[in-house]
Scaffold this active site. Structure first.
Site, PDB file in Angstrom:
ATOM      1  N   ARG C 173       0.968  -1.082   0.242  1.00 51.93           N
ATOM      2  CA  ARG C 173       0.485   0.032   0.162  1.00 51.93           C
ATOM      3  C   ARG C 173       0.532   1.501   0.089  1.00 51.93           C
ATOM      4  NH1 ARG C 173      -5.102   0.725   2.365  1.00 51.93           N
ATOM      5  NH2 ARG C 173      -4.845  -1.860   2.691  1.00 51.93           N
ATOM      6  N   THR C 174       1.991   1.281   0.844  1.00 51.33           N
ATOM      7  CA  THR C 174       2.694   2.633   0.628  1.00 51.33           C
ATOM      8  C   THR C 174       3.368   2.766   0.216  1.00 51.33           C
ATOM      9  OG1 THR C 174       2.894   2.291   3.318  1.00 51.33           O
ATOM     10  CG2 THR C 174       4.366   3.511   2.030  1.00 51.33           C
ATOM     11  N   LYS C 203      24.411 -10.607   2.676  1.00 48.45           N
ATOM     12  CA  LYS C 203      25.987 -11.713   2.937  1.00 48.45           C
ATOM     13  C   LYS C 203      26.875 -10.451   3.903  1.00 48.45           C
ATOM     14  CE  LYS C 203      26.429 -12.299  -2.346  1.00 48.45           C
ATOM     15  NZ  LYS C 203      26.508 -11.957  -3.760  1.00 48.45           N
ATOM     16  N   ARG C 224      11.981   1.822   3.852  1.00 52.33           N
ATOM     17  CA  ARG C 224      10.573   0.708   5.286  1.00 52.33           C
ATOM     18  C   ARG C 224      11.832   0.303   4.944  1.00 52.33           C
ATOM     19  NH1 ARG C 224       5.311   0.810   5.626  1.00 52.33           N
ATOM     20  NH2 ARG C 224       4.596  -0.252   6.636  1.00 52.33           N
ATOM     21  N   HIS C 252       6.295   7.270  10.887  1.00 48.90           N
ATOM     22  CA  HIS C 252       5.764   7.006   9.605  1.00 48.90           C
ATOM     23  C   HIS C 252       5.208   7.844   8.948  1.00 48.90           C
ATOM     24  CE1 HIS C 252       4.192   5.297   6.183  1.00 48.90           C
ATOM     25  NE2 HIS C 252       2.621   4.275   6.563  1.00 48.90           N
TER      26      HIS C 252
END
Lengths: 427, 427, 427
Positions: C173-174, C203, C224, C252
């Protein structure tokens, strides 16, 4: 729910008004023009049962338009247009208790399609939505798309438009084809390859809520879903067009269209053709859809060639009979191949055999299209396949000009370009 | 198979004709121009063995061109162009029984490259395809790309072109770099991050079939594969250019190019440089490719500094010796660092040690580039690393102007921009 | 480390100079113009502890500008501008031993924002960065974005700009919202949905190294991350703007902004509003951020309605009290709903209850917004929800014009368009 349905009605009305407005703008400067306004009537009913919210929607939209245009424009006589879409849609509730039943959306038309006219369909959900007139008109647009794709770098037809590919199960081939179609027309794409892991879906969000959110970010949604009927539910919810890119065991309408388009492109006609459907006829949705669409044409003959365990089901046979399409079953691939215009081979789907790998192996090796089959085929005939293929067509067939399956895959691009153009811009 | 090979030939011929046409167009309005047409000879042989379809292709394309241009244009003397690409390609059959053997595609040229000329390569598969002349010309284009990327927002050089990134194993760094390169030039991208789960590949489709489908949707394919030789097979199949973005233990040619480009950009020359290769020399394909490319330059000296278990293999040592490149092994990183122009550090790859984490830990800690190493390095020397790094370069080195590894990563963008431009538009 | 910090300073200075230059260019042709140069002072300190590299940065940037413009231009009086950003940043070492402590970056301003001015923020990391003046100015830009999105196909405002979405945990969604925002403005996007499986991260590459590589490929990073403080670390490293699209239990900020924007759009004001926060107030970062931002407005009243196990924590209550915001807890949703301008419902997060599904079920069913709640709400009031919702708002509420949650989701698009425009182009 009622409100949503109302919004849909308002949307349809808006279409008609803007449509009329386009006619007015075109015709107003010219004396003697007559035009009759489109009319719309919509009936809705709604009921709830078993804890589910069900919505039955029956939309009937009749628009009669007639106008004369001056010599200044090309003269077209717009015939009486009839667009009827009737659908029986049920909204499953969040608790998933609602049974989902779908009746076909049918479009019965006898159109002349004018450049600039609104496309008759708001969404592409099922192969049944298309009659032969609209198919023929779409194929004409697809051929224009071939020209655009081959000649001009960077068509800007859909510049500024945004398409979201909402794929609840992976199908890279279909996704790339749609995304290429959009980008070849100058449009942009938002990609979701793993919508099933869509954080929101994983948290229990309904498809309807997801659609209502995503439609805010884009102009058109291309959806692949693992559940039959999902595309229709999405289309019911969205105020923007939805294209079904396959929903579970259900429909994959753009595949059906590209198959018919390929036959027309390769053979030059659809009336009077002879088509051999080979392989997994029980489970393949492509052959079922193809049989369905072929029934719309005249004097078509269909041959079914398949191992016993994956024979064509009775419903399609009955449907063909009811439409006056001749069909027969055969166990002799070569004999059929020698008579047909199109040999449509399909993959035996291992996943349908479960533990019975012995049955799978037996079925898989039975009907192979190889050089020997090719040798008995007519010069003008073609071999088609929805791909991916394993060894049901041997690689030495690939080099023959009658091997049409990669051209067929490419035709998917043109059909999808055409549908995107039509849904977003109209004829 | 024959037909496919024929198509390839036709394609090459088309190039040459269009190329001649470009010369004609350029030269025809000018009196006194002479030009000699490109000639092409192609030989093909084909044989089948062990149930596999094998295709040996030996292409030789020789083009001699000479012309004078009037003062109205810049005066260039096009020297005799010789482009020879010989490849020994074997097509593995669907049944995967065919052994895949590959010899290097080699390009031996002594060119002057003219703006507008066709790029010599159709695909970028191996570092061995490039000689020093073509490298030098590509680096010039890469420098133009630096200017484009830094100065102009939104170059439209590749406007209307579409690139597909077909990644059969994840490599976000490489993928983003290619996609950025394409978009910085105004091109568009179709992304496949998980081509291995490509529904079709999962169902058993061959790489060749996938390529034949995908090439219908795009203008160029950038492919990462887990299998050595996959890029070559893709290039053999596709009619559009293929760039190898790494195929298993095999090649990663754009990494090799960006390494050499970085040395030239940082040190100002390639002839006569001293390079210390440090770390995992046995498994790192980047150091192997780099050693290979360095051998094309004069008076190069190479030092190998590595833990015993991951020493440089004999084949590269022999190759260097055969090309007259001096090399020596050393256990003293500081001593080597003090002499070198380039200290090329690499990561010890844990995955190569299996259960022996004790050996891994020992190897890993042995040669670290830290402030102490930096202190003995010359002012003009640089530290390079293909990234990602763990602690084989300490973070306190990052701030030193001689830490070139992030600039090196950025150079990957310019090299990829240059290759995309060259493959799609030519010089 | 020092060098990196220095680079940051140089960057800020460059801004100020280019900023002054813009003023000069604007004002120079006009007599009588006065302008005072922006000044910058930066103080840095650095210390290492517990094997970690810590960097304390305190930036203060004060710019005073005043100028008159001739009638030829619109007359604006640029007031004294004060931009202060103080941050206490700690860089965790590669060995991850460093504790990460963050203090808020605060912006205290009293601006008039002029078209063409540089945006005050380089990155968007926390809701606390915004005061009410800057929020109000951003909201104005967001409203312009609404117009752009609705009216014009294909804005080219960010043509040639490239945004990378670096998502270490999925949030379709974001991500789609940001990518749509970028594309609606003509910009381009590089997508990484699974940055956690980023081969390099897997890694063992540090976030800082990844950022240093990715910033070479793009103009802005939207990140994110699953770890609190990750966005701040990325912003410290990158020379290009970073937007925090959620970092673990942390911030957020764009969600917080779109919530406040939605309240202003729906209710018409922010001072004097009454907001009921309902549901999971203990774990929901959106309600915590919203409470924080509401405290910036006058005469705000906040009601907390939540099951006992997920009550609002003391820190926010104390913060509200300290800012003079009235608040009360209530167990009567209807009573609260009848008084509020905004009922902000949230999802009870199952994942917080572990094995105690009995507690979850009890909490989940307690406060549902349904038709009954709607019936007691005022005509002008609205229901908001950050989405996804399960059944904490019943679907029969969706049709009511006071159901604002899908409009709220759409507002996220406008806020993100505004932030992208501001960070890349300025006011």
């Amino acid at each position: 729910m009622k409100l949503l349905v109302c919004l849909k009605v308002i949307r349809y009305c808006k279409w008609i008004w803007s449509w009329s407005f386009i006619f007015l703008r075109r015709t107003s400067p010219i004396a003697g023009d007559i035009y009759s306004l489109a009319m719309s009537s919509s009936m809705f009913s709604m009921r709830a049962s078993h804890g589910a919210t069900l919505a039955h929607e029956q939309r009937t939209m009749i628009s009669d338009s007639m106008y004369n245009k001056s010599d200044f424009f090309n003269k077209h006589l717009l015939r009486f247009k009839t667009y009827r879409a009737s659908s029986n849609l049920e909204h499953s509730s969040v608790s998933q208790k609602g049974r989902i039943q779908c009746r076909a959306i049918e479009v019965e038309s006898n159109h002349t399609f004018l450049k600039g006219d609104k496309f008759q369909l708001h969404d592409v959900i099922e192969a049944q939505q298309f009659d032969r007139d609209i198919l023929s008109a779409i194929f004409e647009v697809a051929r224009e798309m071939e020209t655009i794709e081959k000649k001009s770098r960077g068509s800007q037809l859909l510049n500024g438009y945004l398409m979201a590919t909402l794929f609840y199960e992976p199908s890279t081939r279909t996704r790339l084809s749609f995304e290429s179609a959009m980008k070849r027309l100058g449009g942009e794409v938002l990609t979701t390859e793993n919508a099933r892991e869509f954080s929101s879906a994983a948290k229990g969000e309904t498809l309807e809520d997801t659609i209502r959110t995503v439609e805010g970010y884009t102009d058109i949604i291309v959806m692949r879903h693992f559940e039959g009927g999902a595309a229709r539910r999405a289309a019911m919810t969205a105020n923007i067009p939805v294209i079904n890119a396959g929903d579970g065991p259900g429909q994959h309408p753009t595949q059906a269209l590209l198959d018919v388009y390929t036959i027309e492109r390769e053979i030059g006609k659809l009336d009077g053709i002879k088509v051999g459907l080979v392989g997994d006829l029980a489970n393949g949705r492509t052959v079922r859809s193809l049989a369905y669409l072929l029934a719309k044409y005249n004097d078509v003959k269909v041959y079914f060639v398949s191992p016993e365990v994956v024979k064509m089901k009775e419903d399609i046979k009955e449907y063909l009979t009811s439409k006056g399409v001749e069909w027969e079953e055969s166990a002799d691939l070569k004999e059929v191949a020698s008579r047909c215009d199109v040999v449509y081979q399909t993959r035996i789907q291992r996943e349908r055999f479960g533990e019975r790998s012995d049955l799978y192996d037996e079925a898989r090796g039975k009907y192979i299209v190889d050089r020997e089959v090719l040798d008995v085929m007519q010069k003008h005939a073609v071999v088609m396949h929805p791909l991916p293929r394993l060894d049901e067509i041997t690689v030495d067939v690939d080099g023959d000009p009658r091997a049409a399956y990669f051209r067929q895959a490419k035709n998917g691009l043109y059909i999808r370009m055409a549908l995107l153009k039509l849904l977003l811009l109209g004829w």
